[in-house]
Design an enzyme around this catalytic site. Structure first.
Site, PDB file in Angstrom:
ATOM      1  N   ASP A 167       0.819  -1.211   0.000  1.00 13.63           N
ATOM      2  CA  ASP A 167       0.000   0.000   0.000  1.00 13.63           C
ATOM      3  C   ASP A 167       0.858   1.269   0.000  1.00 13.63           C
ATOM      4  OD1 ASP A 167      -2.391   1.505   0.262  1.00 13.63           O
ATOM      5  OD2 ASP A 167      -2.174   1.540   2.441  1.00 13.63           O
ATOM      6  N   GLU A 418       3.422  -8.210   7.307  1.00 13.76           N
ATOM      7  CA  GLU A 418       2.164  -8.835   6.924  1.00 13.76           C
ATOM      8  C   GLU A 418       2.293  -9.945   5.882  1.00 13.76           C
ATOM      9  OE1 GLU A 418      -0.691  -5.734   6.013  1.00 13.76           O
ATOM     10  OE2 GLU A 418      -0.907  -5.302   8.142  1.00 13.76           O
ATOM     11  N   TYR A 474      -6.478  -3.146  12.807  1.00 17.43           N
ATOM     12  CA  TYR A 474      -7.349  -2.032  12.397  1.00 17.43           C
ATOM     13  C   TYR A 474      -8.761  -2.180  12.926  1.00 17.43           C
ATOM     14  CZ  TYR A 474      -3.502  -0.188   9.819  1.00 17.43           C
ATOM     15  OH  TYR A 474      -2.285   0.362   9.507  1.00 17.43           O
ATOM     16  N   GLU A 512       0.961  -1.234  13.968  1.00 18.93           N
ATOM     17  CA  GLU A 512       0.026  -0.442  13.150  1.00 18.93           C
ATOM     18  C   GLU A 512      -1.332  -0.444  13.829  1.00 18.93           C
ATOM     19  OE1 GLU A 512      -0.341  -1.209   8.914  1.00 18.93           O
ATOM     20  OE2 GLU A 512       1.810  -1.632   8.736  1.00 18.93           O
TER      21      GLU A 512
HETATM   22  C1  BDP Z   1      -1.434  -2.571   6.458  1.00 25.21           C
HETATM   23  C2  BDP Z   1      -0.101  -2.353   5.766  1.00 25.21           C
HETATM   24  C3  BDP Z   1       0.201  -0.894   5.460  1.00 25.21           C
HETATM   25  C4  BDP Z   1      -1.046  -0.202   4.979  1.00 25.21           C
HETATM   26  C5  BDP Z   1      -2.063  -0.230   6.095  1.00 25.21           C
HETATM   27  C6  BDP Z   1      -3.356   0.512   5.733  1.00 25.21           C
HETATM   28  O1  BDP Z   1       0.955  -2.918   6.502  1.00 25.21           O
HETATM   29  O2  BDP Z   1       1.233  -0.825   4.519  1.00 25.21           O
HETATM   30  O3  BDP Z   1      -0.805   1.098   4.536  1.00 25.21           O
HETATM   31  O4  BDP Z   1      -2.392  -1.563   6.372  1.00 25.21           O
HETATM   32  O5  BDP Z   1      -4.253  -0.121   5.215  1.00 25.21           O
HETATM   33  O6  BDP Z   1      -2.046  -3.631   5.824  1.00 25.21           O
HETATM   34  O7  BDP Z   1      -3.445   1.706   5.959  1.00 25.21           O
END
Ligand code: BDP
Length: 608
Positions: A167, A418, A474, A512
């Site tokens: 991404d 990932e 997330y 993240e």
């Molecule tokens: C994760 C990835 C990262 C993406 C992020 C996203 O590690 O590179 O930018 O999610 O979706 O899957 O913002």
């Protein structure tokens, strides 16, 4: 050992680093004819562009910006006859993703992988007292045989398009500095250090590798330039009484000077700065100098307007000022090794780095950010490109550790981002990657990889390789966003309960978490994409982190908004930044500042 030295270029009594940065000739090889037609004999009808920089964002033509294939760079450098008795190298900070280098039309060397330095010995082909033509063909095609992984697709009109399994935008070109490095014929090739603390004193064990014979002398100076320890030999111990340790956000650097001598005369001199500190994982704690630390900070990108992924010294300075302002103490070099200047600055500022190799996209999907969460299995490790990929991955790890092993700021290796880890085929691959890093790092730093949601506690077959577990999560964004957020946090607590069951004795960090947010969007009550929503997600997630004593770090995704491939899931890039791409704060920056300034460095550290 690498066949070339990757020591950072310095000027000393015996060495010279001549910067070749500036405007270079540039030409796109639209039909791939350049190598056949011998463009290395000199470019015609070229453009001029800056090096270092990504080439993409200078132009107004979409065909140039999206170009996939070979691009040519050319410059020249005068090599005086004073260098006749010397070794002469061309050192590239990186060339993304493949490079072939020619000097005066002759093939001089090549390199695979877009984010690490390489040196080419041009001693035997250099022409003295003449301008030497340096030509570089840089190729930016993505595949599953190289890092980072992706595909190249061909449109009906015959044009190629990059389809990254990651991404971020596939910026490329000569994105970091290029130097001519001149040193003696017999020279210092590499060095490494390890540290042992004994009360107030420290032992600095060192190892020096040389190309050529001679005696080695090593001396350590404190920040005022006073000599504090010296030793002789290719291996030895520098005993430092009352050592000042390199501490988080309170860095202290010693200067290490290495001499290679013949009969008492200095043949070569190399100088670098080191920080005395230890890194260790004990139980569920992450320890620096024996004391538990809590990591606060970001996953970042090298990404800015116009320069793209090109090293941007001004942006680097701004980023560090913002990280200090907000109370951060760490970052991950997601998703590739960054420019060397960034590590040098982190060394000086006392930031902790999770140093990541460009192993991203080992999950076959062009929308991996969605698919890594929704249960998709891609059987990535059954692809027939995997043996080739593994070879390059191991090589990248070797180059990464060779380059970064002496930085006090580097406290862990992140060996993948990932990857798919739910199939049996993933296991031997990831095991090899972890074994390789352990074997190569003199400091035996902790190793990890950033785990996706699909790699849940009961299905992930590879978490046991990590010395500490890093999760990209997330909840409240890809998982149950908006009004469903309360369910998301219940699921999150349950997932963490399960993780504690399968990995009871390791520290966890979030590498993240976050939510896309448009800097102009405000809404009361909140909706997804508004600034208010980003704050809510962070606040709720922090409550969960705070309730788990084995969570010892939080790195928000992302430090700043960044460029990605265009698509319906991205609004001219990924907007999960806490700062805008121009490095101004969104509302959540103030929330994080308040939180991080109030969390002590040894937060949750009590029983270590
Ligand atoms: C994760 C990835 C990262 C993406 C992020 C996203 O590690 O590179 O930018 O999610 O979706 O899957 O913002």
């Amino acid at each position: 050992m690498l066949e070339y030295s990757v020591l950072y270029p310095v000027n000393t009594i015996s060495r010279q680093a001549v910067s070749l940065d500036g405007m270079w000739k540039f030409k796109i090889d639209w039909d791939g004819a350049g190598r056949r037609e011998g463009w290395q004999r000199g470019l015609s009808e070229f453009d001029m562009i800056p090096v270092p920089a990504s080439f993409q964002d200078f132009y107004t033509s979409k065909d140039i910006r999206e170009f996939v294939g070979d691009v040519w760079y050319e410059t020249d450098v005068m090599i005086p006859s004073a260098y006749k008795e010397k070794k002469i190298f061309l050192r590239f900070g990186c060339a993304t993703h493949f490079a072939h280098v020619y000097v005066n039309g002759q093939p001089a060397g090549e390199h695979e992988g877009g984010f690490l330095p390489f040196s080419i010995d041009i001693t035997s082909i250099a022409e003295f007292d003449k301008k030497n033509r340096i030509s570089v063909v840089v190729n930016n095609e993505l595949s599953t045989a190289n890092l980072p992984c992706g595909a190249t697709i061909t449109l009906k009109n015959g044009k190629k398009k990059a389809a990254p399994y990651f991404d971020f935008y596939n910026y490329s070109g000569l994105q970091r500095s290029v130097n001519l490095v001149v040193c003696p014929k017999e020279y210092i090739f590499d060095y490494s250090t390890t540290y042992q603390l004994e009360g107030n004193n420290a032992k600095v064990r060192y190892q020096v590798e040389t190309a050529g014979e001679g005696e080695v002398e090593v001396e350590l100076f404190d920040a005022d330039g006073a000599g504090v320890a010296r030793s002789r030999g290719r291996e030895g111990i520098l005993a430092v009484d009352n050592a000042r340790l390199w501490q988080v956000r309170d860095a202290y650097l010693y200067t290490m000077r290495i001499h290679l001598c013949h009969d008492g005369n200095v043949i070569d001199e190399y100088e670098d700065q080191i920080g005395i500190r230890t890194v260790e994982i004990r139980g569920t704690k992450f320890l620096i100098n024996g004391s538990p630390v809590y990591l606060k900070g970001f996953g970042k990108h090298e990404d800015s307007d116009v320069a793209g992924r090109g090293f941007n010294m001004c942006m680097m300075k701004r980023d560090f000022e913002l990280m200090k302002w907000i109370g951060a103490n760490s970052f991950r070099t997601s998703h590739y090794p960054y420019d060397e200047e960034i590590y040098r600055m982190a060394d000086r500022e006392g930031f902790l780095i999770l140093d990541e190799v460009a192993a991203v996209g080992l999950f076959k999907s062009t929308k991996n950010f969605v698919d890594v969460t929704n249960g998709k299995v891609t059987c990535f490790f059954s692809l027939d490109t995997v043996p080739e990929l593994l070879r390059r991955h191991l090589r990248d790890i070797e180059e990464l550790i060779a380059r970064d092993k002496n930085h006090p700021s580097v406290v862990a290796w992140s060996l993948l981002n990932e990857p798919e880890t739910t199939t049996d085929e993933s296991v031997p691959y990831i095991e090899k990657v972890f074994g390789h890093a352990l074997a190569l790092d003199p400091q035996k730093r902790p190793r990890t990889f950033a785990e996706i949601k699909n790699s849940g506690p009961y299905v992930c077959k590879c978490h046991q390789f990590s010395d500490f577990i890093c999760l990209n999560r997330y909840y409240g964004w890809y998982i149950k966003g908006g009004y469903e957020i309360s369910d998301a946090f219940e699921d999150f607590r349950e997932e963490m309960r399960q993780w504690k069951e399968v990995e009871p004795d390791k520290p966890f960090m979030f590498t993240e978490y976050g939510a896309d947010t448009l800097a102009m969007e405000h809404k009361l009550p909140s909706v997804m994409w508004s600034q208010e929503y980003q704050e809510e997600v962070l606040e709720q997630l922090h409550k969960v982190f705070d309730s788990l004593d084995f969570v010892v770090g939080e790195q928000v995704w992302n430090f700043a908004d960044f460029q990605t491939t265009e698509g319906i899931m991205r609004v001219n890039g990924n907007k999960k930044g806490i700062f805008t791409r121009q490095r101004q704060p969104k509302a959540s920056a103030f929330l994080l500042k308040k939180r991080w300034e109030s969390l002590p460095l040894d937060y949750k550290g009590e029983e270590a």
